[in-house]
Design an enzyme around this catalytic site. Structure first.
Site: not given
Ligand code: AMP
Ligand code: TRP
Length: 330
Positions: A109, A196, A199
């Site tokens: 980050k 992956k 957003k």
């Molecule tokens: P983030 O805001 O990207 O940290 O995501 C929040 C939660 O969603 C975390 O627990 C991630 O593991 C899950 N997550 C985010 N993107 C994905 C993805 N493309 N596939 C599976 N799980 C995801």
């Protein structure tokens, strides 16, 4: 009953990767465990942000989690439980500078910040983020923490902090939290199945969980199936992702029959896409309806969540009472 705790940052809209990778699992865990889930707005202050937007996104996330099936009494807003910050300070005094410097998310980050804005600086908040996360977990005596693999290092740190605290103050006070890495699929970007779904990659790289049917159909229809780099006889990442979505939605009939077509060399991508879009939109429709209902009762739902946060806060206050005594505060 064992305690489960997990949290999510208020990033705006949930996408289907968040749902299949985390939220769906949270909903299911409610049947077996005493679950506590937080929307962690203090965490979102660690990167540059807009104040009005933060508040809006926090409520948005609350409403979307409720629409997915999180029970209101299990849900709190971190900013309404300021004890997290007090515990973060106390735990911060048992955390070494060196171990925080080794956190890979902090480095990532920090790099991202410096790349996107030369004026930006890395805040103390960003550095202390994993200590706040440890406080989130330890304050509720969580036995299990469902998280993605990317959070493994933070969980390890939480355990180390708990252990050091217990040792320093001569009492097995904090529970040692275990991560719960359940089998959750990793959902890939429809526009670039080598990455992956996220957003931060931009609009075409994620499918909003509450999107209108038309938009979902368009996104699935234009999903990349052939990236031109797949070895002969191997399924391409994009096609795999569509099968994964069918499986994640629980439509095994369609999954298996299309897979049989694939194995027979007779799969039409258009048929796979149509089945995926049908299945996804059917899954999402009731979520959309529930979200519309919740939004129609906005004020009542907001006060319900303020109330559940206040009840959950009592547990945090009890922990702080005991911790303050242990660490020698008056
Ligand atoms: P983030 O805001 O990207 O940290 O995501 C929040 C939660 O969603 C975390 O627990 C991630 O593991 C899950 N997550 C985010 N993107 C994905 C993805 N493309 N596939 C599976 N799980 C995801
Ligand atoms: N750091 C987590 C993430 O980026 C979010 C989080 C904050 C969290 N506090 C937590 C997750 C406590 C589990 C437990 O996804």
């Amino acid at each position: 009953m064992k305690n489960v705790l997990s949290c999510i940052q208020p990033t705006g809209d949930l996408h289907i990767g968040n749902y299949f990778g985390a939220v769906q699992n949270w909903v299911r865990l409610q049947e077996t465990y005493h679950c506590t889930y937080g929307v962690v707005d203090y965490h979102s202050m660690t990167m540059p942000y807009d104040a009005a937007q933060l508040r809006e996104n926090t409520w948005k996330m609350v409403f979307q989690l409720l629409a997915c099936g999180i029970q209101p009494e299990n849900l709190f807003i971190q900013g309404l439980v300021p004890e997290h910050v007090e515990l973060c300070w106390i735990l911060g005094c048992t955390t070494s500078f060196g171990e925080l410097s080794r956190m890979t998310q902090f480095k990532d980050k920090g790099d991202l910040l410096r790349e996107t804005d030369k004026e930006a600086f890395v805040s103390l908040g960003l550095f202390a983020y994993p200590v706040l996360q440890a406080a989130d977990i330890l304050i509720y005596r969580a036995d299990y923490v469902p998280v993605g693999k990317d959070q493994e290092q933070h969980l390890e740190l939480s355990r180390n902090i708990a252990q050091r605290f217990n040792h320093q103050f001569g009492k097995e006070y904090f529970v040692h939290p275990e991560p719960l890495f359940t089998e959750t699929p990793k959902i890939l970007s429809p526009a670039d199945p080598n990455r992956k779904m996220s957003k931060s990659l931009g609009e075409k790289h994620y499918i909003n969980l509450f999107a209108e049917e038309d938009r979902i159909r368009k996104q699935i229809k234009s999903a990349v199936t052939d990236t031109g780099e797949t070895a002969a006889g191997e399924m391409s990442a994009g096609v795999k992702n569509l099968f994964e979505l069918l499986r994640a939605c629980g439509n095994m009939d369609a999954h298996d029959s299309l897979m049989a077509d694939y194995n027979a060399g007779a799969l039409k991508y258009s048929a796979l896409k149509e089945a995926t879009a049908d299945t996804l939109t059917a899954l999402i429709q009731p979520f959309r309806e529930r979200l519309a209902e919740l939004n129609a009762n906005k004020a009542a739902i907001q006060s319900q969540i303020r109330e559940s946060s206040a009840v959950i806060r009592q547990r945090a206050q009890q922990t702080l009472l005991e911790v303050r005594d242990l660490v020698g505060l008056c």
